[in-house]
Design an enzyme around this catalytic site. Structure first.
Site, PDB file in Angstrom:
ATOM      1  N   GLU A 239       4.893   4.807   3.663  1.00 40.54           N
ATOM      2  CA  GLU A 239       4.434   6.152   4.032  1.00 40.54           C
ATOM      3  C   GLU A 239       5.633   7.102   3.988  1.00 40.54           C
ATOM      4  O   GLU A 239       6.716   6.766   4.454  1.00 40.54           O
ATOM      5  CB  GLU A 239       3.781   6.120   5.427  1.00 40.54           C
ATOM      6  CG  GLU A 239       3.433   7.459   6.029  1.00 40.54           C
ATOM      7  CD  GLU A 239       2.613   8.375   5.116  1.00 40.54           C
ATOM      8  OE1 GLU A 239       1.589   7.935   4.549  1.00 40.54           O
ATOM      9  OE2 GLU A 239       3.017   9.546   4.953  1.00 40.54           O
TER      10      GLU A 239
ATOM     11  N   ASP B 183      -3.023  11.692  -2.289  1.00 36.03           N
ATOM     12  CA  ASP B 183      -3.104  13.158  -2.280  1.00 36.03           C
ATOM     13  C   ASP B 183      -3.405  13.658  -3.694  1.00 36.03           C
ATOM     14  O   ASP B 183      -2.754  13.232  -4.649  1.00 36.03           O
ATOM     15  CB  ASP B 183      -1.781  13.757  -1.789  1.00 36.03           C
ATOM     16  CG  ASP B 183      -1.522  13.419  -0.328  1.00 36.03           C
ATOM     17  OD1 ASP B 183      -2.497  13.344   0.446  1.00 36.03           O
ATOM     18  OD2 ASP B 183      -0.347  13.209   0.039  1.00 36.03           O
TER      19      ASP B 183
ATOM     20  N   GLU C   9       0.881  -1.177   0.000  1.00 36.30           N
ATOM     21  CA  GLU C   9       0.000   0.000   0.000  1.00 36.30           C
ATOM     22  C   GLU C   9       0.911   1.218   0.000  1.00 36.30           C
ATOM     23  O   GLU C   9       1.717   1.390   0.922  1.00 36.30           O
ATOM     24  CB  GLU C   9      -0.947   0.069   1.203  1.00 36.30           C
ATOM     25  CG  GLU C   9      -1.887   1.279   1.041  1.00 36.30           C
ATOM     26  CD  GLU C   9      -2.794   1.608   2.234  1.00 36.30           C
ATOM     27  OE1 GLU C   9      -3.664   2.479   2.049  1.00 36.30           O
ATOM     28  OE2 GLU C   9      -2.619   1.031   3.310  1.00 36.30           O
TER      29      GLU C   9
ATOM     30  N   GLU D 181      -8.977   4.925   6.585  1.00 33.98           N
ATOM     31  CA  GLU D 181      -9.395   6.042   7.454  1.00 33.98           C
ATOM     32  C   GLU D 181     -10.151   7.105   6.646  1.00 33.98           C
ATOM     33  O   GLU D 181     -11.203   7.579   7.043  1.00 33.98           O
ATOM     34  CB  GLU D 181      -8.177   6.696   8.122  1.00 33.98           C
ATOM     35  CG  GLU D 181      -7.751   6.043   9.419  1.00 33.98           C
ATOM     36  CD  GLU D 181      -6.475   5.235   9.290  1.00 33.98           C
ATOM     37  OE1 GLU D 181      -6.005   5.032   8.147  1.00 33.98           O
ATOM     38  OE2 GLU D 181      -5.961   4.790  10.331  1.00 33.98           O
TER      39      GLU D 181
HETATM   40  N1  SAM Z   1      -4.317   5.729   2.480  1.00 27.76           N
HETATM   41  C1  SAM Z   1      -4.743   6.416   3.672  1.00 27.76           C
HETATM   42  C2  SAM Z   1      -6.243   6.446   3.746  1.00 27.76           C
HETATM   43  O1  SAM Z   1      -6.900   6.161   2.750  1.00 27.76           O
HETATM   44  O2  SAM Z   1      -6.782   6.725   4.833  1.00 27.76           O
HETATM   45  C3  SAM Z   1      -4.125   7.818   3.761  1.00 27.76           C
HETATM   46  C4  SAM Z   1      -4.538   8.791   2.701  1.00 27.76           C
HETATM   47  S1  SAM Z   1      -3.660  10.330   2.798  1.00 27.76           S
HETATM   48  C5  SAM Z   1      -4.650  11.442   1.938  1.00 27.76           C
HETATM   49  C6  SAM Z   1      -2.333  10.060   1.627  1.00 27.76           C
HETATM   50  C7  SAM Z   1      -1.059   9.559   2.272  1.00 27.76           C
HETATM   51  O3  SAM Z   1      -0.117   9.278   1.253  1.00 27.76           O
HETATM   52  C8  SAM Z   1      -0.399  10.565   3.199  1.00 27.76           C
HETATM   53  O4  SAM Z   1      -0.143   9.970   4.450  1.00 27.76           O
HETATM   54  C9  SAM Z   1       0.886  10.951   2.482  1.00 27.76           C
HETATM   55  O5  SAM Z   1       1.934  11.295   3.358  1.00 27.76           O
HETATM   56  C10 SAM Z   1       1.167   9.694   1.690  1.00 27.76           C
HETATM   57  N2  SAM Z   1       1.992   9.945   0.483  1.00 27.76           N
HETATM   58  C11 SAM Z   1       1.783  10.919  -0.444  1.00 27.76           C
HETATM   59  N3  SAM Z   1       2.729  10.881  -1.390  1.00 27.76           N
HETATM   60  C12 SAM Z   1       3.557   9.849  -1.059  1.00 27.76           C
HETATM   61  C13 SAM Z   1       4.729   9.309  -1.643  1.00 27.76           C
HETATM   62  N4  SAM Z   1       5.257   9.855  -2.752  1.00 27.76           N
HETATM   63  N5  SAM Z   1       5.322   8.251  -1.055  1.00 27.76           N
HETATM   64  C14 SAM Z   1       4.800   7.711   0.080  1.00 27.76           C
HETATM   65  N6  SAM Z   1       3.695   8.181   0.697  1.00 27.76           N
HETATM   66  C15 SAM Z   1       3.075   9.238   0.134  1.00 27.76           C
END
Ligand code: SAM
Length: 218
Positions: free
Chosen positions: A70, A120, A45, A196
């Site tokens: 993450e 994001d 993931e 979440e």
């Molecule tokens: N997947 C979770 C959910 O659905 O509840 C979290 C969604 S949150 C909007 C997106 C997550 O992706 C954030 O914690 C962000 O730090 C991480 N993220 C964004 N770009 C990333 C990257 N290039 N590599 C690793 N993680 C990344």
């Protein structure tokens, strides 16, 4: 998701038994079966946030190995806190890394599938390549995915979803599943584990979109 910087989060992560650490993660490329001690399928993931989804997946599917990725220490820390109070899992590791480097950590055809959940949106055009379902990222994923492996993407963001569909088509990926209302589809909801963000946005009445795509075979 970017939580405020939490003092000591890097140190806590460095000491965690649940994390494959930055100084050794590249050595695992092509050898993740040795890290897990078995040849079970491997799912990632990317952008796991606080980790609810991947932890529940690992509990539900002990016959599959999982890696939760993450980018931010402050967010990974939350996943570690949850993990510490959850059931012991020997089929799940966490990585703190930017997915832009994914091909340095996983070998060619090493991965059976990738989850992208509520990535994001990066709404500005000049940031499009940072979106996790962008063409740039799809090319990286294609390098590490096994033949027939796929990506499962969920979001409530219409623009990001449309963008993901366009990128997949432009890169020649096959669209296996496409729905604009996942929660209304009984069949697709079988075994669905809420993230979440999914919980939060679906409770607010937003429809959840889902796409499953397979890379072109060479
Ligand atoms: N997947 C979770 C959910 O659905 O509840 C979290 C969604 S949150 C909007 C997106 C997550 O992706 C954030 O914690 C962000 O730090 C991480 N993220 C964004 N770009 C990333 C990257 N290039 N590599 C690793 N993680 C990344």
């Amino acid at each position: 998701m970017r939580l405020r910087n939490i003092p000591g989060s890097r140190e806590t992560i460095a000491a965690s038994e649940y994390v494959v650490h930055e100084d050794v993660m590249r050595d695992k490329k092509g050898h993740w079966n040795e890290v897990f001690g078995n040849d079970q399928p491997l799912w990632l993931e990317i952008g796991m946030g606080k980790g609810r989804f991947i932890m529940e997946q690992a509990q539900t599917h002990p016959d599959t190995n999982f890696v939760g990725i993450e980018k931010y220490s402050s967010v990974l820390l939350r996943a570690l806190e949850k993990r510490a109070v959850s059931e012991e899992l020997n089929n799940l590791w966490f990585l703190r890394m930017d997915a832009v480097d994914i091909t340095e950590v996983f070998g060619p055809q090493e991965v059976d599938g990738i989850y992208l959940n509520f990535s994001d949106p990066w709404p500005k055009d000049r940031h499009a390549s940072r979106r996790l379902p962008s063409r740039e990222f799809l090319r990286r994923y294609q390098q590490i995915l096994k033949k027939g492996a796929h990506i499962e993407f969920k979001t409530d963001n219409r623009d990001l979803f449309t963008f993901a569909i366009e990128c997949a088509q432009e890169e020649g990926w096959t669209i296996d599943v496409l729905t604009w209302n996942l929660h209304a589809d009984e069949k697709l909801m079988e075994g669905n584990i809420m993230t979440e963000y999914e919980e939060r946005f679906s409770s607010a009445g937003n429809p959840i979109f889902k796409l499953v795509i397979t890379p072109p075979q060479a």
